[in-house]
Enzyme design. Sequence first.
Site, PDB file in Angstrom:
ATOM      1  N   TYR A   1       3.154  -3.884  -6.495  1.00  0.00           N
ATOM      2  CA  TYR A   1       3.526  -4.962  -7.418  1.00  0.00           C
ATOM      3  C   TYR A   1       2.447  -6.043  -7.456  1.00  0.00           C
ATOM      4  O   TYR A   1       1.640  -6.182  -6.534  1.00  0.00           O
ATOM      5  CB  TYR A   1       4.875  -5.569  -7.034  1.00  0.00           C
ATOM      6  CG  TYR A   1       4.906  -6.325  -5.718  1.00  0.00           C
ATOM      7  CD1 TYR A   1       4.839  -7.718  -5.693  1.00  0.00           C
ATOM      8  CD2 TYR A   1       5.013  -5.655  -4.505  1.00  0.00           C
ATOM      9  CE1 TYR A   1       4.867  -8.417  -4.501  1.00  0.00           C
ATOM     10  CE2 TYR A   1       5.054  -6.347  -3.312  1.00  0.00           C
ATOM     11  CZ  TYR A   1       4.978  -7.726  -3.314  1.00  0.00           C
ATOM     12  OH  TYR A   1       5.003  -8.414  -2.125  1.00  0.00           O
TER      13      TYR A   1
ATOM     14  N   ASN B   1      -0.157  -3.551   5.957  1.00  0.00           N
ATOM     15  CA  ASN B   1      -1.033  -4.722   6.022  1.00  0.00           C
ATOM     16  C   ASN B   1      -1.915  -4.588   7.255  1.00  0.00           C
ATOM     17  O   ASN B   1      -1.410  -4.484   8.367  1.00  0.00           O
ATOM     18  CB  ASN B   1      -0.229  -6.020   6.113  1.00  0.00           C
ATOM     19  CG  ASN B   1       0.417  -6.391   4.796  1.00  0.00           C
ATOM     20  OD1 ASN B   1       0.094  -5.835   3.757  1.00  0.00           O
ATOM     21  ND2 ASN B   1       1.338  -7.335   4.835  1.00  0.00           N
TER      22      ASN B   1
ATOM     23  N   TYR C   1      -4.677  -6.487   9.410  1.00  0.00           N
ATOM     24  CA  TYR C   1      -5.269  -7.809   9.640  1.00  0.00           C
ATOM     25  C   TYR C   1      -6.414  -7.724  10.641  1.00  0.00           C
ATOM     26  O   TYR C   1      -6.310  -7.036  11.665  1.00  0.00           O
ATOM     27  CB  TYR C   1      -4.237  -8.781  10.216  1.00  0.00           C
ATOM     28  CG  TYR C   1      -3.048  -9.058   9.330  1.00  0.00           C
ATOM     29  CD1 TYR C   1      -3.069 -10.087   8.400  1.00  0.00           C
ATOM     30  CD2 TYR C   1      -1.886  -8.300   9.450  1.00  0.00           C
ATOM     31  CE1 TYR C   1      -1.971 -10.352   7.603  1.00  0.00           C
ATOM     32  CE2 TYR C   1      -0.783  -8.564   8.660  1.00  0.00           C
ATOM     33  CZ  TYR C   1      -0.830  -9.576   7.733  1.00  0.00           C
ATOM     34  OH  TYR C   1       0.255  -9.833   6.942  1.00  0.00           O
TER      35      TYR C   1
ATOM     36  N   HIS D   1       5.756 -17.125   2.000  1.00  0.00           N
ATOM     37  CA  HIS D   1       6.333 -16.484   0.819  1.00  0.00           C
ATOM     38  C   HIS D   1       7.727 -15.956   1.142  1.00  0.00           C
ATOM     39  O   HIS D   1       8.117 -15.860   2.309  1.00  0.00           O
ATOM     40  CB  HIS D   1       5.447 -15.324   0.354  1.00  0.00           C
ATOM     41  CG  HIS D   1       5.405 -14.187   1.333  1.00  0.00           C
ATOM     42  ND1 HIS D   1       4.648 -14.226   2.481  1.00  0.00           N
ATOM     43  CD2 HIS D   1       6.062 -12.985   1.363  1.00  0.00           C
ATOM     44  CE1 HIS D   1       4.817 -13.106   3.167  1.00  0.00           C
ATOM     45  NE2 HIS D   1       5.676 -12.341   2.510  1.00  0.00           N
TER      46      HIS D   1
ATOM     47  N   ASP E   1       9.811 -12.454   0.050  1.00  0.00           N
ATOM     48  CA  ASP E   1       9.683 -11.179  -0.659  1.00  0.00           C
ATOM     49  C   ASP E   1      10.526 -11.258  -1.933  1.00  0.00           C
ATOM     50  O   ASP E   1      11.710 -11.614  -1.868  1.00  0.00           O
ATOM     51  CB  ASP E   1      10.177 -10.031   0.223  1.00  0.00           C
ATOM     52  CG  ASP E   1       9.250  -9.805   1.418  1.00  0.00           C
ATOM     53  OD1 ASP E   1       8.704 -10.784   1.951  1.00  0.00           O
ATOM     54  OD2 ASP E   1       9.094  -8.643   1.826  1.00  0.00           O
TER      55      ASP E   1
ATOM     56  N   HIS F   1       8.370 -17.053   5.043  1.00  0.00           N
ATOM     57  CA  HIS F   1       7.771 -16.568   6.292  1.00  0.00           C
ATOM     58  C   HIS F   1       6.281 -16.317   6.060  1.00  0.00           C
ATOM     59  O   HIS F   1       5.837 -16.138   4.926  1.00  0.00           O
ATOM     60  CB  HIS F   1       8.479 -15.312   6.810  1.00  0.00           C
ATOM     61  CG  HIS F   1       8.471 -14.165   5.852  1.00  0.00           C
ATOM     62  ND1 HIS F   1       9.438 -13.991   4.886  1.00  0.00           N
ATOM     63  CD2 HIS F   1       7.612 -13.125   5.701  1.00  0.00           C
ATOM     64  CE1 HIS F   1       9.195 -12.902   4.190  1.00  0.00           C
ATOM     65  NE2 HIS F   1       8.075 -12.351   4.658  1.00  0.00           N
TER      66      HIS F   1
ATOM     67  N   ARG G   1      -4.463  -6.290  13.973  1.00  0.00           N
ATOM     68  CA  ARG G   1      -3.029  -6.030  13.944  1.00  0.00           C
ATOM     69  C   ARG G   1      -2.660  -5.406  12.609  1.00  0.00           C
ATOM     70  O   ARG G   1      -3.203  -5.783  11.562  1.00  0.00           O
ATOM     71  CB  ARG G   1      -2.256  -7.332  14.129  1.00  0.00           C
ATOM     72  CG  ARG G   1      -0.736  -7.136  14.208  1.00  0.00           C
ATOM     73  CD  ARG G   1       0.019  -8.104  13.350  1.00  0.00           C
ATOM     74  NE  ARG G   1       1.459  -7.859  13.402  1.00  0.00           N
ATOM     75  CZ  ARG G   1       2.318  -8.338  12.527  1.00  0.00           C
ATOM     76  NH1 ARG G   1       1.895  -9.090  11.537  1.00  0.00           N
ATOM     77  NH2 ARG G   1       3.603  -8.071  12.629  1.00  0.00           N
TER      78      ARG G   1
END
Length: 358
Positions: free
Chosen positions: A120, A174, A176, A185, A187, A247, A258
């Site tokens: 998205y 994700n 990192y 943000h 979800d 969060h 990570r």
Amino acid sequence: MAASGFSDLREKLKSMTPHRDDYGNKCQTSNGSGKGRKRKYRESDDDEYEHSDDSSDLREQEARRVRSSVVQLNIFTPEECARIEERIDEVVAKAESGLYREHTVDRAPLRNKYFFGEGYTYGAQLERRGPGQERLYRKGEVDEIPSWVHELVIKRLVSNGVIPEGFVNSAVINDYQPGGCIVSHVDPLHIFARPIVSVSFFSDSALCFGCRFQFKPIRVSEPVFVLPVRRGSVTVLSGYAADDITHCIRPQDIKERRAVIILRKTKPDAPRLDSDSSLSSSPALRPAPLKAKRSHRKADPDAAHRPRVLEMDKEENRHPSLSRHRHHSASSENYRRRAEDLDKHQESSERKVKMRRN
């Protein structure tokens, strides 16, 4: 001291400032106890006084609501984590080789996203900014969820009762690097059903709630609640934690590499960029793999000093014959004007010479 009638200096100071006792009583009356935190409050430029700040109580209530709507489980062993982390490295390698579709891979400084099943638009990709503007890509514009995600991750969650079978149709990885982050943000409520499930790998970190980000330089406010997330831990967000508070991942909480696998279900009525012309997900009709939209190329330091191509320049490039005609006309006009100026200059010079002779 004895002559003044006071045996303690504190009693004398109290008698000199009786309004402090009145203020203390007011605080106790308003809070029910005298434990309310106090801070300076400037009512005007010349007036400053103290008052009780109840924001700490509100933050504590908010923290309790977050805590009550988060579930954490330790399901994956270190050996299972190592197997999954090898698979994540394979995803990264395939992305570097350009073997995924364009919208599967999204790169940002110190953080890469890999969309599978559903992807998205968000953040700077949106035509209009703000909550509710996010849109799913057309069907088939991101790659399918890899089989190892089903076998090694989703099946384990189903067998442990975390999610029902068939729930997940969107998986995002994700990845990192140290100092990476993702800003505060929620979800998108109009796109994803609840709960939101994530599994952490490679290292320990923290998920923060209720932070505010500022940039240049990047700064993050004190969170309402900090949730430690360990390698191999499963985090499930629902209710207040998923819907009513933001969060984020702070840069200071990513000290080593990570990765997190986020598993979600899209809503049947979630809006898409173009619902009428969806691509087929059949392997025979799939378009050729595209490289990631963003590349690893470093910014050119001299780019800012180069002349920009303006819209008028683009228009001339679209009509070269018209552009040449305009340029020729302008050149002819300039030549004619220069010729007239030269004639006038010569005529003026001749007059000056005649006057000198006379």
